[in-house]
Write a protein that holds these residues in place. Structure first.
Motif, mmCIF file in Angstrom:
data_model
loop_
_atom_site.group_PDB
_atom_site.id
_atom_site.type_symbol
_atom_site.label_atom_id
_atom_site.label_comp_id
_atom_site.label_asym_id
_atom_site.label_seq_id
_atom_site.Cartn_x
_atom_site.Cartn_y
_atom_site.Cartn_z
ATOM 1 N N ALA A 1 14.921 33.552 37.730
ATOM 2 C CA ALA A 1 15.788 34.246 38.270
ATOM 3 C C ALA A 1 15.716 35.695 38.178
ATOM 4 C CB ALA A 1 17.184 33.815 37.817
ATOM 5 N N ASN A 2 15.847 36.404 39.121
ATOM 6 C CA ASN A 2 15.816 37.994 38.952
ATOM 7 C C ASN A 2 17.278 38.397 38.872
ATOM 8 O OD1 ASN A 2 13.022 37.910 39.329
ATOM 9 N ND2 ASN A 2 13.104 38.393 41.377
ATOM 10 N N ILE A 3 17.586 39.464 37.943
ATOM 11 C CA ILE A 3 18.788 39.989 37.797
ATOM 12 C C ILE A 3 18.732 41.517 38.135
ATOM 13 C CG2 ILE A 3 20.885 40.417 36.401
ATOM 14 C CD1 ILE A 3 20.117 37.990 34.683
ATOM 15 N N THR A 4 19.605 41.622 39.303
ATOM 16 C CA THR A 4 19.695 43.242 39.557
ATOM 17 C C THR A 4 20.921 43.631 39.340
ATOM 18 O OG1 THR A 4 17.592 43.046 41.412
ATOM 19 C CG2 THR A 4 19.276 44.952 41.173
ATOM 20 N N VAL A 5 21.187 44.776 38.324
ATOM 21 C CA VAL A 5 22.310 45.360 38.127
ATOM 22 C C VAL A 5 22.462 46.864 38.668
ATOM 23 C CG1 VAL A 5 21.521 46.075 36.005
ATOM 24 C CG2 VAL A 5 24.123 46.010 36.374
ATOM 25 N N SER A 6 23.673 47.310 39.301
ATOM 26 C CA SER A 6 23.904 48.394 39.727
ATOM 27 C C SER A 6 24.899 49.119 39.366
ATOM 28 C CB SER A 6 23.911 48.422 41.302
ATOM 29 O OG SER A 6 22.681 47.857 41.881
ATOM 30 N N ILE A 7 25.195 50.552 39.335
ATOM 31 C CA ILE A 7 26.435 51.560 38.964
ATOM 32 C C ILE A 7 26.433 52.397 40.040
ATOM 33 C CG2 ILE A 7 27.630 52.414 36.968
ATOM 34 C CD1 ILE A 7 25.894 51.228 35.003
ATOM 35 N N PRO A 8 27.526 52.262 40.897
ATOM 36 C CA PRO A 8 27.736 53.074 42.056
ATOM 37 C C PRO A 8 28.164 54.363 41.220
ATOM 38 C CG PRO A 8 28.557 51.066 42.686
ATOM 39 C CD PRO A 8 28.383 50.948 41.219
ATOM 40 N N GLY A 9 27.614 55.656 41.636
ATOM 41 C CA GLY A 9 27.871 56.864 40.903
ATOM 42 C C GLY A 9 27.138 57.017 39.693
ATOM 43 N N VAL B 1 22.139 37.984 41.336
ATOM 44 C CA VAL B 1 21.125 37.127 40.591
ATOM 45 C C VAL B 1 20.484 36.544 41.879
ATOM 46 C CG1 VAL B 1 20.854 35.159 38.841
ATOM 47 C CG2 VAL B 1 22.569 36.751 38.480
ATOM 48 N N GLU B 2 19.070 36.662 41.988
ATOM 49 C CA GLU B 2 18.359 35.507 42.849
ATOM 50 C C GLU B 2 17.776 34.821 42.256
ATOM 51 O OE1 GLU B 2 14.574 36.624 45.941
ATOM 52 O OE2 GLU B 2 14.996 38.230 44.463
ATOM 53 N N LEU B 3 18.127 33.218 42.695
ATOM 54 C CA LEU B 3 17.667 31.986 42.134
ATOM 55 C C LEU B 3 16.375 31.836 42.897
ATOM 56 C CD1 LEU B 3 21.334 30.516 41.645
ATOM 57 C CD2 LEU B 3 19.903 31.670 40.123
ATOM 58 N N SER C 1 14.024 37.859 35.006
ATOM 59 C CA SER C 1 13.577 39.277 35.233
ATOM 60 C C SER C 1 14.671 40.278 35.401
ATOM 61 C CB SER C 1 12.449 39.265 36.232
ATOM 62 O OG SER C 1 11.389 38.723 35.968
ATOM 63 N N PHE C 2 14.667 41.611 34.863
ATOM 64 C CA PHE C 2 15.946 42.407 35.211
ATOM 65 C C PHE C 2 15.434 43.587 35.966
ATOM 66 C CE2 PHE C 2 16.914 39.996 31.759
ATOM 67 C CZ PHE C 2 18.487 39.796 31.903
ATOM 68 N N PHE C 3 16.078 44.052 36.898
ATOM 69 C CA PHE C 3 15.896 45.397 37.833
ATOM 70 C C PHE C 3 16.936 46.122 37.697
ATOM 71 C CE2 PHE C 3 13.358 41.505 39.220
ATOM 72 C CZ PHE C 3 12.183 42.151 39.483
ATOM 73 N N GLY C 4 16.687 47.270 38.081
ATOM 74 C CA GLY C 4 17.735 48.375 37.897
ATOM 75 C C GLY C 4 17.924 48.747 39.389
ATOM 76 N N GLY C 5 19.305 48.402 39.735
ATOM 77 C CA GLY C 5 19.660 49.148 41.194
ATOM 78 C C GLY C 5 20.132 50.418 41.149
ATOM 79 N N ASP C 6 20.874 50.827 42.322
ATOM 80 C CA ASP C 6 21.321 52.119 42.184
ATOM 81 C C ASP C 6 22.491 52.703 41.126
ATOM 82 O OD1 ASP C 6 22.297 54.585 43.441
ATOM 83 O OD2 ASP C 6 24.118 53.693 43.985
ATOM 84 N N GLY C 7 22.027 53.832 40.416
ATOM 85 C CA GLY C 7 22.813 54.322 39.200
ATOM 86 C C GLY C 7 22.537 53.667 37.801
#
Length: 358
Positions: free
Chosen positions: A133-141, A78-80, A88-94
């Motif tokens: 705030a910006n929320i970035t979520v990732s799921i390795p693989g 989370v970026e504050l 806002s929501f962002f998709g990271g890796d996976g």
């Protein structure tokens, strides 16, 4: 019978990670456990894996559900900001990206469903108030795992979806399967389609494409033929083509609309009935009746010159399906023989096929 254990949705994992990230950044200490309130009132206690400052992981536990994401780590950052604003929501890796109209999230957005977004926003709003705030979520693989899901069919590329309407994963794959099928059907309906090809599985889809070329939209319905016909009609589809191996679809010729073996069988009895209607002698009927598989019965049918029973059975299956559709849709049936060839088809199949083709 042992009660099956419930699991935690990827949306709940993201929510727990987001809250932990904010707590860490605002207090200077990463919590070891975070409490997540689900939309259905259940409270989850999720273990937090600290990464770099403000980045937190939660391992997905699917319980006793055969979920491909079980054991995956859902990592949330989370970026504050100091100023007030949206989350806002962002998709990271996976994490996948939506590319087609008709889903709950518009094209171009990360595949993070509305309820998980609401859960995460509620969780961090109680700490940061109205700040941006910006929320970035990732799921390795996640990109590789996504190939085993419905995402490629839904036009979700490069990764998995962050899912969950209840925050809980219930160990009932039948309900989960139906939810996935409805999501795909909804997408096609919102795109304006009125005709669709239902196949029972991947092999049937491949064979029908080889035989007839590309279709407007294709949906693998597994065993849920009756259920999906009703759902399609409710959404305005008026031409439905159903293709699959005769060993499954022969059940539909007896009026069985769920072809799973635990629901009903009647395959051999249906073949026997149609063979008798075509004048097969008692000895042949008895031979058919003693068969343990459709494949064995098919061999006898061919040897005894009874191949005309297949189009009759396809026609009967079509009639049962149209009855299930309350006569609001044409339903064509194509039987495949298991050797990548068309065995038989209902009388209306050319008309329905034409409506379903690109």
């Amino acid at each position: 019978m042992k009660e099956l254990r419930e699991g935690v949705s990827t949306g709940s994992c993201m929510t727990g990670g987001a809250e932990a990230s904010v707590i860490w950044q605002t207090t200077g200490k990463c919590p070891s456990v975070v409490k997540v309130e689900t939309p259905i009132g259940k409270t989850l206690y999720l273990d937090i894996i600290p990464k770099e400052f403000g980045v937190c992981g939660v391992v997905k536990d699917a319980g006793d559900d055969p979920d491909v994401t079980n054991g995956s780590e859902i990592i949330t950052k989370v970026e504050l900001f100091e100023e007030e604003g949206d989350i806002s929501f962002f998709g990271g890796d996976g994490v996948g990206t939506i590319t087609q109209e008709g889903l709950k999230i518009p094209p171009g957005q990360p595949a993070i469903n509305p309820v998980p977004r609401q859960m995460a926003e509620k969780a961090i709003r109680k700490i940061i108030g109205n700040k941006k705030a910006n929320i970035t979520v990732s799921i390795p693989g996640g990109e590789e795992l996504a190939k085993k899901t419905f995402n490629p069919r839904l036009g979700i590329v490069n990764g998995l979806s962050i899912l969950g309407t209840t925050g809980i994963v219930r160990p009932m794959s039948e309900e989960a399967m139906k939810d996935s099928l409805i999501a795909e059907l909804d997408m096609y309906a919102k795109q304006g389609h009125k005709s669709i090809l239902f196949v029972l599985g991947g092999t049937g889809e491949t064979v029908l494409k080889e035989q007839y070329g590309e279709f407007q939209c294709i949906l693998q319905v597994s065993n849920y033929i009756g259920f999906m016909i009703e759902e399609a009609v409710e959404r305005g589809f008026n031409d439905i083509l159903i293709g699959g191996f005769v060993g499954k679809l022969v059940k539909v010729a007896s009026g069985t609309m769920n072809t799973h073996s635990h629901v009903a069988d009647g395959r051999i009895e249906t073949i026997c009935t149609h063979a008798a209607l075509h004048g097969a002698p008692l000895l042949v009927i008895q031979k058919l009746y003693s068969c343990l598989t459709t494949k064995a019965a098919m061999k006898i049918v061919e040897e005894e010159g009874l191949m005309d029973i297949w189009p009759d059975m396809a026609q009967k299956a079509s009639e049962y399906c149209e009855k299930t559709a309350h006569k609001m849709a044409r339903v064509g049936i194509i039987f495949l023989d298991g050797q990548n060839e068309v065995l038989a088809a209902s009388k209306n199949v050319e008309e329905v096929l034409s409506a379903c083709k690109k």
